[in-house]
Scaffold this motif. Sequence first.
Motif, PDB file in Angstrom:
ATOM      1  N   LYS A 144     -22.041  37.131  48.708  1.00  0.00           N
ATOM      2  CA  LYS A 144     -22.922  36.485  49.696  1.00  0.00           C
ATOM      3  C   LYS A 144     -22.321  36.503  51.097  1.00  0.00           C
ATOM      4  O   LYS A 144     -23.032  36.321  52.087  1.00  0.00           O
ATOM      5  CB  LYS A 144     -23.273  35.058  49.266  1.00  0.00           C
ATOM      6  CG  LYS A 144     -22.150  34.057  49.239  1.00  0.00           C
ATOM      7  CD  LYS A 144     -22.620  32.747  48.579  1.00  0.00           C
ATOM      8  CE  LYS A 144     -21.526  31.719  48.451  1.00  0.00           C
ATOM      9  NZ  LYS A 144     -21.178  31.052  49.684  1.00  0.00           N
ATOM     10  N   GLN A 146     -20.781  39.258  52.141  1.00  0.00           N
ATOM     11  CA  GLN A 146     -20.899  40.654  52.552  1.00  0.00           C
ATOM     12  C   GLN A 146     -22.336  41.036  52.904  1.00  0.00           C
ATOM     13  O   GLN A 146     -22.569  41.886  53.760  1.00  0.00           O
ATOM     14  CB  GLN A 146     -20.420  41.575  51.415  1.00  0.00           C
ATOM     15  CG  GLN A 146     -18.989  41.320  50.954  1.00  0.00           C
ATOM     16  CD  GLN A 146     -17.959  41.897  51.896  1.00  0.00           C
ATOM     17  OE1 GLN A 146     -18.251  42.799  52.668  1.00  0.00           O
ATOM     18  NE2 GLN A 146     -16.747  41.377  51.836  1.00  0.00           N
ATOM     19  N   GLU A 147     -23.314  40.394  52.212  1.00  0.00           N
ATOM     20  CA  GLU A 147     -24.711  40.789  52.346  1.00  0.00           C
ATOM     21  C   GLU A 147     -25.417  40.033  53.470  1.00  0.00           C
ATOM     22  O   GLU A 147     -24.911  39.035  53.992  1.00  0.00           O
ATOM     23  CB  GLU A 147     -25.447  40.561  51.025  1.00  0.00           C
ATOM     24  CG  GLU A 147     -24.935  41.400  49.866  1.00  0.00           C
ATOM     25  CD  GLU A 147     -25.216  42.880  50.041  1.00  0.00           C
ATOM     26  OE1 GLU A 147     -26.189  43.239  50.735  1.00  0.00           O
ATOM     27  OE2 GLU A 147     -24.449  43.700  49.497  1.00  0.00           O
ATOM     28  N   THR A 148     -26.605  40.511  53.803  1.00  0.00           N
ATOM     29  CA  THR A 148     -27.449  39.843  54.799  1.00  0.00           C
ATOM     30  C   THR A 148     -28.875  39.751  54.259  1.00  0.00           C
ATOM     31  O   THR A 148     -29.224  40.378  53.257  1.00  0.00           O
ATOM     32  CB  THR A 148     -27.473  40.620  56.127  1.00  0.00           C
ATOM     33  OG1 THR A 148     -27.945  41.969  55.868  1.00  0.00           O
ATOM     34  CG2 THR A 148     -26.087  40.686  56.745  1.00  0.00           C
ATOM     35  N   TRP A 151     -30.874  39.525  50.167  1.00  0.00           N
ATOM     36  CA  TRP A 151     -29.804  39.595  49.182  1.00  0.00           C
ATOM     37  C   TRP A 151     -28.786  38.476  49.390  1.00  0.00           C
ATOM     38  O   TRP A 151     -28.270  37.918  48.419  1.00  0.00           O
ATOM     39  CB  TRP A 151     -29.106  40.961  49.226  1.00  0.00           C
ATOM     40  CG  TRP A 151     -29.876  42.003  48.484  1.00  0.00           C
ATOM     41  CD1 TRP A 151     -30.561  43.048  48.997  1.00  0.00           C
ATOM     42  CD2 TRP A 151     -30.047  42.077  47.055  1.00  0.00           C
ATOM     43  NE1 TRP A 151     -31.159  43.779  47.991  1.00  0.00           N
ATOM     44  CE2 TRP A 151     -30.849  43.203  46.798  1.00  0.00           C
ATOM     45  CE3 TRP A 151     -29.596  41.308  45.985  1.00  0.00           C
ATOM     46  CZ2 TRP A 151     -31.226  43.574  45.500  1.00  0.00           C
ATOM     47  CZ3 TRP A 151     -29.968  41.676  44.700  1.00  0.00           C
ATOM     48  CH2 TRP A 151     -30.767  42.793  44.474  1.00  0.00           C
ATOM     49  N   ARG A 152     -28.501  38.135  50.626  1.00  0.00           N
ATOM     50  CA  ARG A 152     -27.564  37.031  50.903  1.00  0.00           C
ATOM     51  C   ARG A 152     -28.111  35.724  50.331  1.00  0.00           C
ATOM     52  O   ARG A 152     -27.375  34.935  49.728  1.00  0.00           O
ATOM     53  CB  ARG A 152     -27.334  36.908  52.410  1.00  0.00           C
ATOM     54  CG  ARG A 152     -26.280  35.862  52.769  1.00  0.00           C
ATOM     55  CD  ARG A 152     -26.209  35.652  54.267  1.00  0.00           C
ATOM     56  NE  ARG A 152     -25.148  34.730  54.630  1.00  0.00           N
ATOM     57  CZ  ARG A 152     -23.965  35.085  55.084  1.00  0.00           C
ATOM     58  NH1 ARG A 152     -23.676  36.357  55.258  1.00  0.00           N
ATOM     59  NH2 ARG A 152     -23.066  34.177  55.390  1.00  0.00           N
ATOM     60  N   TYR A 155     -27.919  35.818  46.438  1.00  0.00           N
ATOM     61  CA  TYR A 155     -26.554  35.599  45.971  1.00  0.00           C
ATOM     62  C   TYR A 155     -26.155  34.129  46.156  1.00  0.00           C
ATOM     63  O   TYR A 155     -25.443  33.563  45.314  1.00  0.00           O
ATOM     64  CB  TYR A 155     -25.572  36.505  46.703  1.00  0.00           C
ATOM     65  CG  TYR A 155     -25.565  37.928  46.192  1.00  0.00           C
ATOM     66  CD1 TYR A 155     -25.393  38.195  44.838  1.00  0.00           C
ATOM     67  CD2 TYR A 155     -25.724  39.006  47.058  1.00  0.00           C
ATOM     68  CE1 TYR A 155     -25.387  39.494  44.353  1.00  0.00           C
ATOM     69  CE2 TYR A 155     -25.711  40.314  46.582  1.00  0.00           C
ATOM     70  CZ  TYR A 155     -25.544  40.547  45.232  1.00  0.00           C
ATOM     71  OH  TYR A 155     -25.537  41.830  44.768  1.00  0.00           O
ATOM     72  N   GLU A 229     -23.507  46.695  43.048  1.00  0.00           N
ATOM     73  CA  GLU A 229     -23.243  46.243  44.425  1.00  0.00           C
ATOM     74  C   GLU A 229     -21.792  46.382  44.854  1.00  0.00           C
ATOM     75  O   GLU A 229     -21.515  46.922  45.946  1.00  0.00           O
ATOM     76  CB  GLU A 229     -23.722  44.790  44.590  1.00  0.00           C
ATOM     77  CG  GLU A 229     -23.505  44.221  45.990  1.00  0.00           C
ATOM     78  CD  GLU A 229     -22.098  43.657  46.197  1.00  0.00           C
ATOM     79  OE1 GLU A 229     -21.571  43.777  47.324  1.00  0.00           O
ATOM     80  OE2 GLU A 229     -21.518  43.126  45.230  1.00  0.00           O
ATOM     81  N   THR A 233     -20.812  48.766  48.067  1.00  0.00           N
ATOM     82  CA  THR A 233     -20.102  48.200  49.220  1.00  0.00           C
ATOM     83  C   THR A 233     -18.769  48.899  49.443  1.00  0.00           C
ATOM     84  O   THR A 233     -18.386  49.200  50.577  1.00  0.00           O
ATOM     85  CB  THR A 233     -19.875  46.689  49.015  1.00  0.00           C
ATOM     86  OG1 THR A 233     -21.146  46.045  48.883  1.00  0.00           O
ATOM     87  CG2 THR A 233     -19.113  46.087  50.185  1.00  0.00           C
TER      88      THR A 233
END
Length: 389
Positions: A144, A146-148, A151-152, A155, A229, A233
Amino acid sequence: MKKILVMSSRAPYPLHSGGAIRTYQVIKLLSRIYTVDLVYITDDLKDETVSEMGRFCREVIPFPVRKMDYYLNVCKGLISNTLPLQVNYFYFDKVQSWVDRNIHKYDGVFCNNIRTAEYVRNKKGITKWLDFVDAISMNYEKAKKQETGLWRWLYKVDFTRCRRYEQMVLNAFTKCMIISEVDRDYILSKYKGEKDITVIGNYVDISEKVNLHKKNNYQLLFVGRMDHEPNVTAVNYFVENVYPLVENEIPEVIFYIVGISPSVAVKKLARVDKVVVTGFVEDVAIYMRESAIFVAPMRSGAGVQNKILQAMSIEGCVITTTIGREGIEVCHDELIVADDPVIMARQIVLLLRDSEKRKIIGKNARRYIENHLSEEVIYSKLRSFILDE
């Protein structure tokens, strides 16, 4: 001989992912202790799965589902309960009905991760073992960050749900196991009870000895399921931040990304000069034999990275990050750890220019696998866990 039911959230064969490898190995080793029946959920029913698992199981019972039904489960779970979305994703009434009708036939039930735990969590009067595999909540806590966007948010939601659920199943199951000390400590850090979690790693096949040191080439390799994921990444980070620095020093360098189901983001990396995205390959070992360095620049994820252990088992020279190294209790001379992209690139350049150093690291890595992660070492640990020896 006592009978045990193993419940798997996915087909444990073919061995296209770390999860499949883990479940396959556990079933194989359990079959040396008990008569095993296997129930698994799949959206891609393959005869080869039933045939291969029949080598170790008395009965193999697949539950085919439509891909769409997984997503419907998640949507329902978002509004109807507080279970992890991962658990909702794999929960089907027809599987629960089968379990309810048949569980009395078994002396125990082994769930391959928290995704199957809900089917037996509330069952009484039967021995229940759970393999956490890894701390999913720890993976989501990292992801959470790393993502935006959507998806953030997802997570973040499932991090909270998984954190709570991991504590619930720890109380509900007779005994629990996990793949590494790092994951165990993370789950137990919030646990208020007295139960422990037994650490049991994956074993690594050491039957094949491969000489990787005949060729002095400039080939880098990443191996993994390429819609997962943490892998997506990792390779994006490497291509954007590390690879250009290496190429600037060694223009001949080439980077292979090998693994099934590459995502759109991964496929786009093939546009970069001398970055090759293979997709599915019949024999990963061909690429492993030809590569000078195995890179695992993990930025998220939990558990132990099978890709690293496999490379180490054939005397591969591995460079990874602190996250990638989690659960692998090695010294500095068995693999290289670098979190800063400049330092990682510098280490890769030095290793590409020093085949003797790569050879030393590879031989030390192989020795570590032989001493700590052979099949018989892991079988002994699993047997003690199951039989409480």
